[in-house]
Write a protein that holds these residues in place. Sequence first.
Motif, PDB file in Angstrom:
ATOM      1  N   ARG A 112      -7.885  -5.929  -0.039  1.00 25.14           N
ATOM      2  CA  ARG A 112      -8.264  -4.577   1.280  1.00 25.14           C
ATOM      3  C   ARG A 112      -8.923  -3.472   1.286  1.00 25.14           C
ATOM      4  O   ARG A 112      -9.440  -3.087   1.876  1.00 25.14           O
ATOM      5  CB  ARG A 112      -7.098  -4.847   2.465  1.00 25.14           C
ATOM      6  CG  ARG A 112      -6.801  -6.241   3.065  1.00 25.14           C
ATOM      7  CD  ARG A 112      -5.802  -6.081   3.502  1.00 25.14           C
ATOM      8  NE  ARG A 112      -4.776  -5.406   4.468  1.00 25.14           N
ATOM      9  CZ  ARG A 112      -5.806  -4.732   5.692  1.00 25.14           C
ATOM     10  NH1 ARG A 112      -6.381  -5.389   6.670  1.00 25.14           N
ATOM     11  NH2 ARG A 112      -5.073  -3.980   6.622  1.00 25.14           N
ATOM     12  N   CYS A 113      -8.808  -3.503  -0.111  1.00 26.75           N
ATOM     13  CA  CYS A 113      -8.986  -1.824  -0.030  1.00 26.75           C
ATOM     14  C   CYS A 113     -10.788  -2.198  -0.189  1.00 26.75           C
ATOM     15  O   CYS A 113     -11.379  -2.553  -0.709  1.00 26.75           O
ATOM     16  CB  CYS A 113      -8.278  -1.489  -1.133  1.00 26.75           C
ATOM     17  SG  CYS A 113      -9.087  -0.137  -2.767  1.00 26.75           S
ATOM     18  N   MET A 114     -11.191  -0.716   0.156  1.00 26.67           N
ATOM     19  CA  MET A 114     -12.590  -0.416   0.289  1.00 26.67           C
ATOM     20  C   MET A 114     -13.163   0.571  -0.827  1.00 26.67           C
ATOM     21  O   MET A 114     -13.909   0.904  -1.020  1.00 26.67           O
ATOM     22  CB  MET A 114     -13.156  -0.371   1.867  1.00 26.67           C
ATOM     23  CG  MET A 114     -12.699  -0.522   2.121  1.00 26.67           C
ATOM     24  SD  MET A 114     -13.557  -0.373   4.016  1.00 26.67           S
ATOM     25  CE  MET A 114     -11.913   1.807   4.295  1.00 26.67           C
ATOM     26  N   ASP A 115     -11.899   0.976  -1.666  1.00 30.83           N
ATOM     27  CA  ASP A 115     -12.247   2.208  -2.983  1.00 30.83           C
ATOM     28  C   ASP A 115     -13.206   3.299  -2.243  1.00 30.83           C
ATOM     29  O   ASP A 115     -14.000   3.911  -2.564  1.00 30.83           O
ATOM     30  CB  ASP A 115     -13.278   1.321  -4.179  1.00 30.83           C
ATOM     31  CG  ASP A 115     -13.002   2.009  -4.824  1.00 30.83           C
ATOM     32  OD1 ASP A 115     -12.265   3.267  -5.079  1.00 30.83           O
ATOM     33  OD2 ASP A 115     -14.658   2.473  -5.727  1.00 30.83           O
ATOM     34  N   CYS A 116     -12.123   3.876  -1.024  1.00 30.96           N
ATOM     35  CA  CYS A 116     -12.848   4.921  -0.222  1.00 30.96           C
ATOM     36  C   CYS A 116     -12.627   5.878  -0.725  1.00 30.96           C
ATOM     37  O   CYS A 116     -13.534   6.913   0.018  1.00 30.96           O
ATOM     38  CB  CYS A 116     -11.873   4.972   1.610  1.00 30.96           C
ATOM     39  SG  CYS A 116     -10.604   5.909   0.886  1.00 30.96           S
ATOM     40  N   GLY A 117     -11.739   6.664  -1.985  1.00 30.02           N
ATOM     41  CA  GLY A 117     -12.065   7.343  -1.973  1.00 30.02           C
ATOM     42  C   GLY A 117     -11.349   8.671  -1.641  1.00 30.02           C
ATOM     43  O   GLY A 117     -11.237   9.727  -2.898  1.00 30.02           O
ATOM     44  N   ILE A 118     -10.452   8.152  -0.941  1.00 27.21           N
ATOM     45  CA  ILE A 118      -8.702   8.939  -0.750  1.00 27.21           C
ATOM     46  C   ILE A 118      -7.758   9.427  -2.045  1.00 27.21           C
ATOM     47  O   ILE A 118      -7.739   8.638  -2.818  1.00 27.21           O
ATOM     48  CB  ILE A 118      -8.381   8.327   0.296  1.00 27.21           C
ATOM     49  CG1 ILE A 118      -8.786   9.090   1.910  1.00 27.21           C
ATOM     50  CG2 ILE A 118      -6.857   8.783   0.893  1.00 27.21           C
ATOM     51  CD1 ILE A 118      -8.225   7.908   3.319  1.00 27.21           C
ATOM     52  N   PRO A 119      -7.755  10.450  -2.924  1.00 24.11           N
ATOM     53  CA  PRO A 119      -7.093  10.822  -3.625  1.00 24.11           C
ATOM     54  C   PRO A 119      -4.837   9.685  -3.293  1.00 24.11           C
ATOM     55  O   PRO A 119      -5.206   9.518  -5.009  1.00 24.11           O
ATOM     56  CB  PRO A 119      -6.999  11.914  -3.102  1.00 24.11           C
ATOM     57  CG  PRO A 119      -7.301  12.757  -2.481  1.00 24.11           C
ATOM     58  CD  PRO A 119      -8.389  11.784  -1.615  1.00 24.11           C
ATOM     59  N   PHE A 120      -4.694   9.903  -2.824  1.00 21.72           N
ATOM     60  CA  PHE A 120      -3.462   9.757  -2.584  1.00 21.72           C
ATOM     61  C   PHE A 120      -3.447   8.238  -1.939  1.00 21.72           C
ATOM     62  O   PHE A 120      -3.220   8.052  -0.366  1.00 21.72           O
ATOM     63  CB  PHE A 120      -2.604  10.351  -1.975  1.00 21.72           C
ATOM     64  CG  PHE A 120      -2.879  11.789  -2.563  1.00 21.72           C
ATOM     65  CD1 PHE A 120      -1.514  12.214  -3.878  1.00 21.72           C
ATOM     66  CD2 PHE A 120      -3.460  13.425  -2.127  1.00 21.72           C
ATOM     67  CE1 PHE A 120      -2.601  13.338  -4.611  1.00 21.72           C
ATOM     68  CE2 PHE A 120      -3.870  13.970  -2.939  1.00 21.72           C
ATOM     69  CZ  PHE A 120      -3.432  14.110  -4.258  1.00 21.72           C
ATOM     70  N   CYS A 121      -3.661   7.439  -1.559  1.00 22.03           N
ATOM     71  CA  CYS A 121      -3.526   5.647  -1.648  1.00 22.03           C
ATOM     72  C   CYS A 121      -2.334   5.895  -0.722  1.00 22.03           C
ATOM     73  O   CYS A 121      -1.757   5.060   0.549  1.00 22.03           O
ATOM     74  CB  CYS A 121      -3.601   4.855  -2.344  1.00 22.03           C
ATOM     75  SG  CYS A 121      -5.241   4.548  -3.153  1.00 22.03           S
ATOM     76  N   HIS A 122      -1.547   6.014  -1.471  1.00 24.09           N
ATOM     77  CA  HIS A 122       0.147   5.537  -0.834  1.00 24.09           C
ATOM     78  C   HIS A 122       0.397   6.133   0.322  1.00 24.09           C
ATOM     79  O   HIS A 122       1.019   6.124   1.482  1.00 24.09           O
ATOM     80  CB  HIS A 122       0.674   5.692  -2.280  1.00 24.09           C
ATOM     81  CG  HIS A 122       1.502   6.870  -2.279  1.00 24.09           C
ATOM     82  ND1 HIS A 122       0.307   7.758  -3.570  1.00 24.09           N
ATOM     83  CD2 HIS A 122       2.058   8.440  -2.307  1.00 24.09           C
ATOM     84  CE1 HIS A 122       0.154   8.658  -3.345  1.00 24.09           C
ATOM     85  NE2 HIS A 122       1.200   9.031  -2.751  1.00 24.09           N
TER      86      HIS A 122
ATOM     87  N   GLY B  43      -2.167   7.956   2.018  1.00 22.83           N
ATOM     88  CA  GLY B  43      -3.345   8.167   3.242  1.00 22.83           C
ATOM     89  C   GLY B  43      -3.965   7.025   3.400  1.00 22.83           C
ATOM     90  O   GLY B  43      -5.424   7.227   4.082  1.00 22.83           O
ATOM     91  N   CYS B  44      -3.802   5.728   3.196  1.00 25.99           N
ATOM     92  CA  CYS B  44      -4.939   4.687   3.634  1.00 25.99           C
ATOM     93  C   CYS B  44      -4.484   4.141   5.265  1.00 25.99           C
ATOM     94  O   CYS B  44      -3.780   3.234   5.407  1.00 25.99           O
ATOM     95  CB  CYS B  44      -4.742   3.783   2.443  1.00 25.99           C
ATOM     96  SG  CYS B  44      -5.479   1.785   2.860  1.00 25.99           S
ATOM     97  N   ARG B  45      -5.582   4.563   5.544  1.00 32.43           N
ATOM     98  CA  ARG B  45      -6.039   4.006   7.076  1.00 32.43           C
ATOM     99  C   ARG B  45      -5.396   2.184   6.943  1.00 32.43           C
ATOM    100  O   ARG B  45      -5.038   1.384   8.122  1.00 32.43           O
ATOM    101  CB  ARG B  45      -7.307   3.972   7.618  1.00 32.43           C
ATOM    102  CG  ARG B  45      -6.991   5.165   8.116  1.00 32.43           C
ATOM    103  CD  ARG B  45      -6.068   5.945   8.325  1.00 32.43           C
ATOM    104  NE  ARG B  45      -5.859   6.034   9.372  1.00 32.43           N
ATOM    105  CZ  ARG B  45      -4.277   6.423   9.578  1.00 32.43           C
ATOM    106  NH1 ARG B  45      -3.458   6.693   9.238  1.00 32.43           N
ATOM    107  NH2 ARG B  45      -4.109   5.531  10.971  1.00 32.43           N
ATOM    108  N   LEU B  46      -5.497   1.254   5.500  1.00 33.13           N
ATOM    109  CA  LEU B  46      -5.648   0.135   6.463  1.00 33.13           C
ATOM    110  C   LEU B  46      -4.274  -0.720   5.440  1.00 33.13           C
ATOM    111  O   LEU B  46      -3.737  -1.567   6.212  1.00 33.13           O
ATOM    112  CB  LEU B  46      -6.461  -0.567   4.952  1.00 33.13           C
ATOM    113  CG  LEU B  46      -8.189  -0.025   5.061  1.00 33.13           C
ATOM    114  CD1 LEU B  46      -8.567  -1.093   3.723  1.00 33.13           C
ATOM    115  CD2 LEU B  46      -8.353  -0.823   6.356  1.00 33.13           C
ATOM    116  N   ALA B  47      -3.634   0.431   5.893  1.00 36.33           N
ATOM    117  CA  ALA B  47      -1.992   0.042   4.508  1.00 36.33           C
ATOM    118  C   ALA B  47      -1.240   0.234   5.960  1.00 36.33           C
ATOM    119  O   ALA B  47      -0.168   0.497   6.205  1.00 36.33           O
ATOM    120  CB  ALA B  47      -1.392   0.967   3.547  1.00 36.33           C
TER     121      ALA B  47
HETATM  122  S1  SF4 Z   1      -6.520   4.292   0.391  1.00 33.25           S
HETATM  123 FE1  SF4 Z   1      -6.706   2.607   0.782  1.00 33.25          FE
HETATM  124  S2  SF4 Z   1      -9.573   2.011   1.244  1.00 33.25           S
HETATM  125 FE2  SF4 Z   1      -8.446   3.742  -0.158  1.00 33.25          FE
HETATM  126  S3  SF4 Z   1      -8.790   4.051  -1.597  1.00 33.25           S
HETATM  127 FE3  SF4 Z   1      -7.183   3.762  -1.709  1.00 33.25          FE
HETATM  128  S4  SF4 Z   1      -6.158   1.802  -0.916  1.00 33.25           S
HETATM  129 FE4  SF4 Z   1      -7.951   1.981  -1.195  1.00 33.25          FE
END
Ligand code: SF4
Length: 162
Positions: free
Chosen positions: A145-155, A157-161
Amino acid sequence: MSGGIAYVYDPERTFTDRFNPDMVDAEPLDHDDRVWVGEMIERHLEETGSMLAVRLLASWASTVSDMVKVMPRDYQRVLDATGGRTRRGRRSKRRSWRCLVGEPTGFMKYGRQLPRRRPVRVRLRDWREVYEPFAEEAVRQQGARCMDCGIPFCHEGCRLAT
Ligand code: SF4
């Protein structure tokens, strides 16, 4: 922003008054950027049917002149030192999402799933993980599901999570 390159669509031309220039530069897109961003928007259109992508591509010359490239200075230094051979480098040949993300449409294909939590009364008696084991296949699917969106703090800021 410390890594990667951001391309900002700024038709109101207000971005450069509102960003923090301490670590990054904002500059117009060069030829390579224009080609790459155009390919990404075309790809986005193919995958999503986005009407915004249609509009952006229909007036491409003006779209591109309304875009700003945001480049972290440290990242640029790394690119310069490596001859642009980093994963997302300006001169790298590997700039497509296909190379970076296992499944570019995984976030549309797979719904969000979480492992089950152990009951609170049981968790209170030990220091083990809150979650029950999660099958490797499920973990892989969620990773897709990760889009490699570039958000530095996935845990955080991830909108998919969420
Ligand atoms: S914020 Fe979510 S979508 Fe973006 S890189 Fe991290 S895990 Fe992937």
